[in-house]
Design a protein around this motif. Structure first.
Motif, PDB file in Angstrom:
ATOM      1  N   LEU A   1       0.716  -1.122  -0.010  1.00 29.58           N
ATOM      2  CA  LEU A   1       0.348  -0.042   0.011  1.00 29.58           C
ATOM      3  C   LEU A   1       0.802   1.259  -0.015  1.00 29.58           C
ATOM      4  N   VAL A   2       0.792   2.151  -1.019  1.00 33.29           N
ATOM      5  CA  VAL A   2       1.538   3.481  -0.868  1.00 33.29           C
ATOM      6  C   VAL A   2       0.406   4.599  -0.850  1.00 33.29           C
ATOM      7  N   TRP A   3      -0.797   4.619  -0.801  1.00 34.20           N
ATOM      8  CA  TRP A   3      -1.836   5.691  -0.778  1.00 34.20           C
ATOM      9  C   TRP A   3      -3.048   5.141  -0.521  1.00 34.20           C
ATOM     10  N   SER A   4      -3.947   5.687   0.510  1.00 31.40           N
ATOM     11  CA  SER A   4      -5.415   5.586   0.580  1.00 31.40           C
ATOM     12  C   SER A   4      -5.977   6.676   0.936  1.00 31.40           C
ATOM     13  N   ARG A   5      -7.237   6.751   0.746  1.00 34.62           N
ATOM     14  CA  ARG A   5      -7.948   7.823   1.223  1.00 34.62           C
ATOM     15  C   ARG A   5      -9.504   7.534   1.415  1.00 34.62           C
ATOM     16  N   ALA A   6     -10.281   8.040   2.586  1.00 36.65           N
ATOM     17  CA  ALA A   6     -11.370   7.418   2.805  1.00 36.65           C
ATOM     18  C   ALA A   6     -12.533   8.551   2.094  1.00 36.65           C
ATOM     19  N   PHE A   7     -13.902   7.867   1.824  1.00 38.49           N
ATOM     20  CA  PHE A   7     -14.699   8.882   1.219  1.00 38.49           C
ATOM     21  C   PHE A   7     -16.084   8.170   1.977  1.00 38.49           C
ATOM     22  N   PRO A   8     -17.093   9.544   2.009  1.00 38.88           N
ATOM     23  CA  PRO A   8     -18.363   8.794   2.525  1.00 38.88           C
ATOM     24  C   PRO A   8     -19.269   7.994   1.643  1.00 38.88           C
ATOM     25  N   THR A   9     -19.027   7.901   0.432  1.00 42.60           N
ATOM     26  CA  THR A   9     -19.748   7.227  -0.434  1.00 42.60           C
ATOM     27  C   THR A   9     -19.159   6.372  -1.494  1.00 42.60           C
ATOM     28  N   LYS A  10     -19.661   5.461  -1.872  1.00 40.48           N
ATOM     29  CA  LYS A  10     -19.209   4.434  -2.712  1.00 40.48           C
ATOM     30  C   LYS A  10     -18.782   5.293  -4.137  1.00 40.48           C
ATOM     31  N   HIS A  11     -19.770   6.084  -4.560  1.00 42.02           N
ATOM     32  CA  HIS A  11     -19.587   6.907  -5.718  1.00 42.02           C
ATOM     33  C   HIS A  11     -18.346   7.870  -5.617  1.00 42.02           C
ATOM     34  N   ASP A  12     -18.082   8.283  -4.632  1.00 43.26           N
ATOM     35  CA  ASP A  12     -17.092   9.273  -4.320  1.00 43.26           C
ATOM     36  C   ASP A  12     -15.497   8.392  -4.521  1.00 43.26           C
ATOM     37  N   ALA A  13     -15.605   7.342  -3.897  1.00 47.69           N
ATOM     38  CA  ALA A  13     -14.491   6.385  -4.117  1.00 47.69           C
ATOM     39  C   ALA A  13     -14.203   5.988  -5.299  1.00 47.69           C
ATOM     40  N   MET A  14     -15.125   5.593  -6.143  1.00 50.69           N
ATOM     41  CA  MET A  14     -15.035   5.028  -7.468  1.00 50.69           C
ATOM     42  C   MET A  14     -14.658   6.377  -8.489  1.00 50.69           C
ATOM     43  N   HIS A  15     -15.322   7.668  -8.114  1.00 46.72           N
ATOM     44  CA  HIS A  15     -14.936   8.619  -8.970  1.00 46.72           C
ATOM     45  C   HIS A  15     -13.450   8.949  -8.662  1.00 46.72           C
ATOM     46  N   TRP A  16     -12.928   8.887  -7.607  1.00 52.39           N
ATOM     47  CA  TRP A  16     -11.518   9.147  -7.427  1.00 52.39           C
ATOM     48  C   TRP A  16     -10.730   8.268  -7.944  1.00 52.39           C
ATOM     49  N   GLU A  17     -11.146   6.690  -7.861  1.00 53.14           N
ATOM     50  CA  GLU A  17     -10.247   5.876  -8.744  1.00 53.14           C
ATOM     51  C   GLU A  17     -10.121   6.141 -10.152  1.00 53.14           C
ATOM     52  N   TRP A  18     -11.321   6.332 -10.848  1.00 52.52           N
ATOM     53  CA  TRP A  18     -11.367   6.734 -12.195  1.00 52.52           C
ATOM     54  C   TRP A  18     -10.410   7.823 -12.468  1.00 52.52           C
ATOM     55  N   GLN A  19     -10.513   8.873 -11.637  1.00 52.41           N
ATOM     56  CA  GLN A  19      -9.716  10.094 -11.663  1.00 52.41           C
ATOM     57  C   GLN A  19      -8.164   9.637 -11.836  1.00 52.41           C
ATOM     58  N   ILE A  20      -7.859   8.920 -10.800  1.00 50.37           N
ATOM     59  CA  ILE A  20      -6.340   8.536 -10.523  1.00 50.37           C
ATOM     60  C   ILE A  20      -5.930   7.784 -11.761  1.00 50.37           C
ATOM     61  N   LYS A  21      -6.756   6.741 -12.247  1.00 51.81           N
ATOM     62  CA  LYS A  21      -6.416   5.859 -13.588  1.00 51.81           C
ATOM     63  C   LYS A  21      -6.114   6.829 -14.543  1.00 51.81           C
ATOM     64  N   GLN A  22      -6.821   8.127 -14.640  1.00 50.97           N
ATOM     65  CA  GLN A  22      -6.528   8.718 -15.698  1.00 50.97           C
ATOM     66  C   GLN A  22      -5.247   9.707 -15.740  1.00 50.97           C
ATOM     67  N   MET A  23      -4.820   9.763 -14.628  1.00 45.17           N
ATOM     68  CA  MET A  23      -3.404  10.626 -14.429  1.00 45.17           C
ATOM     69  C   MET A  23      -2.218   9.773 -14.976  1.00 45.17           C
ATOM     70  N   PRO A  24      -1.354  10.938 -15.317  1.00 42.16           N
ATOM     71  CA  PRO A  24      -0.147  10.311 -15.922  1.00 42.16           C
ATOM     72  C   PRO A  24       0.812   9.865 -14.731  1.00 42.16           C
ATOM     73  N   ARG A  25       1.733   8.734 -15.015  1.00 40.36           N
ATOM     74  CA  ARG A  25       2.506   8.265 -13.910  1.00 40.36           C
ATOM     75  C   ARG A  25       3.316   9.150 -12.822  1.00 40.36           C
ATOM     76  N   ALA A  26       3.466  10.301 -13.432  1.00 34.70           N
ATOM     77  CA  ALA A  26       4.312  11.392 -12.790  1.00 34.70           C
ATOM     78  C   ALA A  26       3.266  11.909 -11.597  1.00 34.70           C
TER      79      ALA A  26
END
Length: 86
Positions: free
Chosen positions: A47-72
């Motif tokens: 594990l290198v990073w995690s963050r708590a969210f109040p809803t499943k939608h918020d957590a899934m949205h952040w997952e999607w956003q991170i997956k769109q980021m470049p590696r840097a």
């Protein structure tokens, strides 16, 4: 009940991002070969990073956003924010 977005670093140095209800249990599943297909051949993961969210939608949205980021940007996120274990 919080939902989590998390990133793990695989043994080959790549990063995998997902969401879960229990970060420790999910990382253990990845390391046991029961996680995502991507991580099965890249064990162990840590594990290198995690963050708590109040809803499943918020957590899934952040997952999607991170997956769109470049590696840097993903690497910068890992360095700038501490792991949140709530």
């Amino acid at each position: 009940m919080p939902f989590y977005t998390y990133m793990v670093r695989c043994a080959d140095g790549t990063l995998y991002t997902g969401w879960t209800l229990d970060v420790d249990k999910r990382v253990a599943a990845h390391n046991a070969g029961r996680g995502a297909k991507y991580t099965r051949s890249r064990r162990p993961v840590r594990l290198v990073w995690s963050r708590a969210f109040p809803t499943k939608h918020d957590a899934m949205h952040w997952e999607w956003q991170i997956k769109q980021m470049p590696r840097a940007e993903k690497e910068a996120l890992c360095q700038s924010l501490p792991k949140e274990m709530v």
